[in-house]
Design an enzyme around this catalytic site. Structure first.
Site, PDB file in Angstrom:
ATOM      1  N   SER A   1      40.038  -6.152  13.491  1.00 15.65           N
ATOM      2  CA  SER A   1      40.057  -7.152  12.448  1.00 15.65           C
ATOM      3  C   SER A   1      38.968  -6.994  11.395  1.00 15.65           C
ATOM      4  O   SER A   1      39.100  -7.523  10.291  1.00 15.65           O
ATOM      5  CB  SER A   1      39.923  -8.544  13.070  1.00 15.65           C
ATOM      6  OG  SER A   1      38.656  -8.706  13.679  1.00 15.65           O
TER       7      SER A   1
ATOM      8  N   SER B   1      37.671  -4.698  17.362  1.00 12.90           N
ATOM      9  CA  SER B   1      37.624  -4.957  15.924  1.00 12.90           C
ATOM     10  C   SER B   1      36.461  -4.331  15.160  1.00 12.90           C
ATOM     11  O   SER B   1      36.467  -4.370  13.928  1.00 12.90           O
ATOM     12  CB  SER B   1      37.625  -6.452  15.654  1.00 12.90           C
ATOM     13  OG  SER B   1      38.925  -6.930  15.763  1.00 12.90           O
TER      14      SER B   1
ATOM     15  N   LYS C   1      31.111  -9.875   7.510  1.00 11.57           N
ATOM     16  CA  LYS C   1      32.470 -10.321   7.844  1.00 11.57           C
ATOM     17  C   LYS C   1      32.573 -11.829   7.633  1.00 11.57           C
ATOM     18  O   LYS C   1      31.662 -12.573   8.010  1.00 11.57           O
ATOM     19  CB  LYS C   1      32.762  -9.958   9.308  1.00 11.57           C
ATOM     20  CG  LYS C   1      34.170 -10.239   9.783  1.00 11.57           C
ATOM     21  CD  LYS C   1      34.377  -9.764  11.225  1.00 11.57           C
ATOM     22  CE  LYS C   1      35.810  -9.904  11.691  1.00 11.57           C
ATOM     23  NZ  LYS C   1      36.017  -9.386  13.062  1.00 11.57           N
TER      24      LYS C   1
HETATM   25  N1  GLN Z   1      43.288  -6.162  17.779  1.00  8.10           N
HETATM   26  C1  GLN Z   1      42.737  -7.005  18.785  1.00  8.10           C
HETATM   27  C2  GLN Z   1      43.341  -8.378  18.698  1.00  8.10           C
HETATM   28  O1  GLN Z   1      44.108  -8.567  17.840  1.00  8.10           O
HETATM   29  C3  GLN Z   1      41.253  -7.059  18.663  1.00  8.10           C
HETATM   30  C4  GLN Z   1      40.783  -8.001  17.636  1.00  8.10           C
HETATM   31  C5  GLN Z   1      39.301  -8.189  17.652  1.00  8.10           C
HETATM   32  O2  GLN Z   1      38.559  -7.410  18.290  1.00  8.10           O
HETATM   33  N2  GLN Z   1      38.846  -9.233  16.993  1.00  8.10           N
HETATM   34  O3  GLN Z   1      43.071  -9.246  19.460  1.00  8.10           O
END
Ligand code: GLN
Length: 498
Positions: free
Chosen positions: A163, A187, A78
């Site tokens: 994400s 995410s 990532k």
């Molecule tokens: N969808 C969640 C957010 O937008 C989780 C994102 C994440 O785990 N980085 O905060």
């Protein structure tokens, strides 16, 4: 030679040891797969030359008997993990040309164990999002497509989740054997569910956060994606370590997680929390959950209904705490120390221009929200109250574990993957609601794993989520393997090769 991208990590490792193929051949097969899959837009930076050089070194170590546990295994990372000499953007324009002079601890662990870097993969900007649509470099396309009623493929491009959408898409499309992701509120788990693969967010403190671009430091945790439970177990062993550079990393031995795969689940007690049967839970997701319960019972686990009463408050508490921490963490992007600088008339003007040009709309929204909940006058009403809710949520889980529950089984997501643009146009809360089943785990600091459980009526993957005790990852691998054995593995049709 048969297609080397079809191999699991365990198979590839054994094949390399048996000299059935070389690390360079294995890496080359993945580089070719990546080139044929640019339509998926999973990678922000491909590093084929570096990958082949790393693989050549792996071949040397394999030849002289000095192979590490991940020797020659090609991985995607990532674009939130700093990689020494390789661009790290967090999928943001503000870091669009940032080349770190250091390596994150997690990725350093992977390379020390012999893994090969194929490249950096896309994510939501600064990991803020649930669909990979907030990336400054365009959305990632899910390797899965819906099936129409007549069984024909519907070409509507779907999101891979977020994400860590690039990580999930790369593994699901066989562009990498495994991938590194991060999970602040879901995410790793939600993209794993949307793409039909395995993903685990370990206990907070299991992996070092050092060198990972911070979103919300008290919630962020790194973890692996893989196509099998065993592969995820092998990867997590390398990810995990105590690290003097991250004082929240925990000094507890890293078990041989792969040894937990295939163990009996007899005697384990699974909790099924009634509060997760939220209003409007789709019948398809409810049926998947019931199926998961049946599989675990059939394998000999005990299953009990439990109550986690503060669950309904998790999502608002999460979006207060996460944005508060984000507003503070992102203050460092000021046009002076990192990446983009848009010069202004004076220093304040430079800050403002740089941040306005460098951050996308979702990141700006969260900085404003986070600054608001931390501001004098609102701090007690929002931030302090959210922290109290967080404690209550952690206590709910603690009470269940003290009452003999070994792991909790819930759905991963309220729906299968949706179309690009379907939820990103209007009300941001629609996207935030996606995280309803995942944020509790981060708030409580617990490990959570997603395993594919079946497909929707439209032919898309659906995931089941197992939540464990603190540092109880082994039970998750044991239980996850039972679900995997019953549900089978899911593989998308490779439309992108046409
Ligand atoms: N969808 C969640 C957010 O937008 C989780 C994102 C994440 O785990 N980085 O905060």
């Amino acid at each position: 030679m048969s297609d080397l991208t079809k191999l699991t990590l365990a198979e590839a490792r054994d094949g390399l040891k048996a000299k059935s193929f070389s690390a360079v051949e294995l890496t080359r097969a993945h580089i070719e797969a990546i080139e044929a899959a640019r339509g998926i837009n999973a990678f922000t930076t491909e590093t084929p030359d570096k990958a082949l050089a790393m693989a050549a070194k792996s071949d040397e170590r394999l030849a002289n008997g000095r192979a590490g546990p991940l020797e020659g295994i090609p991985l995607a990372v990532k674009d939130l993990f700093c990689t020494d000499g390789v661009k790290t953007t967090a999928s943001s324009n503000i870091l669009g040309s940032f080349v770190p002079p250091y390596e994150s601890t997690v990725t350093a662990n992977l390379w020390a164990d012999g893994a090969v870097l194929l490249g950096k993969v896309s994510c939501d900007e600064f990991a803020m999002g649930g669909s990979n649509e907030t990336s400054a470099f365009g959305p990632v396309v899910n390797p899965w497509r819906r099936k129409g009623a007549d069984g024909s493929a519907d070409p509507t491009p779907l999101v891979p989740g977020g994400s860590s959408g690039g990580s999930a898409a790369a593994v699901a499309a066989h562009l990498a054997i495994g991938a590194a992701g991060t999970d602040t509120g879901g995410s790793i788990r939600q993209p794993a569910a949307f793409t039909g693969i395995v993903g685990i967010k370990p206990t907070y403190g299991r992996c070092s956060r050092w060198g990972i671009v911070a979103y919300a430091s008290s919630l962020d945790q790194a973890g692996p994606f893989a196509r099998t439970v065993e592969d995820a177990a092998i990867l997590l062993k390398s990810f995990a370590s105590v690290d003097g550079k991250d004082t929240t990393s925990v000094d507890t031995p890293v078990p041989d997680y792969a040894a937990a795969v295939g163990k009996s689940v007899k005697g384990l007690t699974i909790g099924v929390p009634k509060e997760y049967r939220v209003d409007g839970l789709s019948p398809e997701i409810a049926a998947l959950w019931d199926q998961g319960i049946e599989w675990l019972k059939a394998a000999g686990a005990n299953v009990r209904e439990i109550s986690l009463p503060h669950t309904p408050y998790a999502l608002p508490a999460y979006y207060i705490i996460a944005t508060a921490e984000a507003s503070s963490n992102l203050a460092r992007y000021d046009g002076v120390r990192y990446g983009l600088r848009v010069p202004g008339e004076d220093i304040v003007d430079t800050y403002e221009r740089t941040r306005a040009a460098g951050f996308g709309p979702e990141v700006r929204r969260r900085i404003m929200l986070g600054t608001y909940v931390l501001s004098a006058g609102y701090y007690d009403a929002y931030y302090v109250r959210a922290q109290k809710v967080r404690t209550l949520i952690a206590r709910d889980f603690e009470a269940a574990f003290n009452d003999g529950i070994d792991a909790v089984l819930v759905p991963a997501t309220p729906s299968p993957a949706f179309g690009i643009g379907e939820k990103s146009g209007g009300d941001p809360v629609e996207m935030y609601l996606q995280d309803v089943f995942t944020v509790t785990v981060n708030l409580a600091g617990l490990p959570g794993m997603v395993v594919p459980g079946g497909t929707s009526s439209t032919g898309l993957p659906l995931g089941l989520q197992l939540i464990g005790r603190p540092f109880g990852e082994e039970a998750l691998f044991t239980l996850g393997h039972v679900i995997e054995a019953a549900a089978g593995r899911l593989t998308p049709e490779p439309w992108w090769r046409d």
